[in-house]
Motif scaffolding. Sequence first.
Motif, PDB file in Angstrom:
ATOM      1  N   LYS A  41      46.478 -17.493 -21.073  1.00  0.00           N
ATOM      2  CA  LYS A  41      46.172 -16.062 -21.153  1.00  0.00           C
ATOM      3  C   LYS A  41      45.174 -15.729 -22.272  1.00  0.00           C
ATOM      4  N   GLY A  42      44.888 -16.677 -23.132  1.00  0.00           N
ATOM      5  CA  GLY A  42      43.828 -16.491 -24.112  1.00  0.00           C
ATOM      6  C   GLY A  42      44.110 -15.490 -25.212  1.00  0.00           C
ATOM      7  N   PHE A  43      45.383 -15.284 -25.541  1.00  0.00           N
ATOM      8  CA  PHE A  43      45.702 -14.319 -26.602  1.00  0.00           C
ATOM      9  C   PHE A  43      45.174 -14.765 -27.965  1.00  0.00           C
ATOM     10  N   ASP A  44      45.017 -16.072 -28.156  1.00  0.00           N
ATOM     11  CA  ASP A  44      44.444 -16.561 -29.408  1.00  0.00           C
ATOM     12  C   ASP A  44      42.994 -16.094 -29.553  1.00  0.00           C
ATOM     13  N   THR A  45      42.237 -16.149 -28.451  1.00  0.00           N
ATOM     14  CA  THR A  45      40.857 -15.646 -28.468  1.00  0.00           C
ATOM     15  C   THR A  45      40.829 -14.163 -28.800  1.00  0.00           C
TER      16      THR A  45
END
Length: 360
Positions: free
Chosen positions: A203-207
Amino acid sequence: MKLSVIGLRGFPLIEGGVEKHSESLYPKLDENIDITVYRRKVYVSTYSTYDHISFIDLPSTKMKGVEPFIHSFFASLHALFKRPDVVHYHNIGPALFSPIMKLKRIPVVLTYHSPNYEHKKWGWFARRILLLGEKIALKTADKIIFVNSYQMAKYNENIKKKSVFVPNGINNLPESLNTNYLNKLGVEKGKYILSVGRITQEKGFDTLIKAFKLAKIDGIKLVIVGGVEFEDEYMKQLQELSRLENVIFTGYIYGDNLYQLYTYAGIYVLASYNEGFPLVLLEAMKYGLDILVSDIPATHLVSLDKEAYFECANYEMLASKLVERSKNFKKKTYDLSKYNWYEIARAMSGIFYEVVGTKK
């Protein structure tokens, strides 16, 4: 017609894209279709009754990489002896056991939501099993429903001949007049960025968090909505990454609490690395939110202007766009006429009747 459904955790109010898809679809199918949904007992906490839908709750585990296979195996055996007119499998992992249905010549419909083996959360062995499941599922299915037309285009003509693209839909979601949940979180109308999705690596929450930190937008907070199951280490990384920043994790929420966050958000961001057809994106569009999305095939299934896209995993590019958009958060109008669940349910009902009819 008797239809058995295998491959989801269940519904109502169970988190997940397939679960939300199923909760929207099955109650709207033709009333002459008698539906049995196999649920994973460990996830069922809310009980509801539906016309022409019954549930069979089988024991399951929450062990990562094991849960869908164990449940789908036992559900497939149960369905074999129940002898429905057609079995509907969701996704390639559970459909690994679809050949069981052929022992009694029961037709199989597969909905291919996403290539799960591309998700970062799976290890080498699980990916091999998912690839095997894909091979078996595509060969066994009498009809294949792709929610992503780009995914369907990857396969050979033999697969395409028995495939059809049917997108996800969007329900009539209410705008909330309440702000009590916003007050509880400590956020103000129009002064927060929203992102919704289960806390998993793809889900790319780190990005998103890196971009939010880099953007340093005064007075704006980031609200991330989604539950955690297997990704405890990833969640710890996100919490450490967002330490001392205006980042709020709500956990899994639904109903008016979620409607409030959608209603009053300044902007919606989907930073995923991989998606099938993101229902949360349709939800954000339904609320008319300004949107930024990673440039992946799934986000091109809907109509967005080119400025809505940022390079996948490029947090610097996303930060730049957040700064620019934050100068003037504004509501938008999107054409969502193609994503009507009633029309989709009518098409799906026709597919089930077609598959059963050709086998008689």
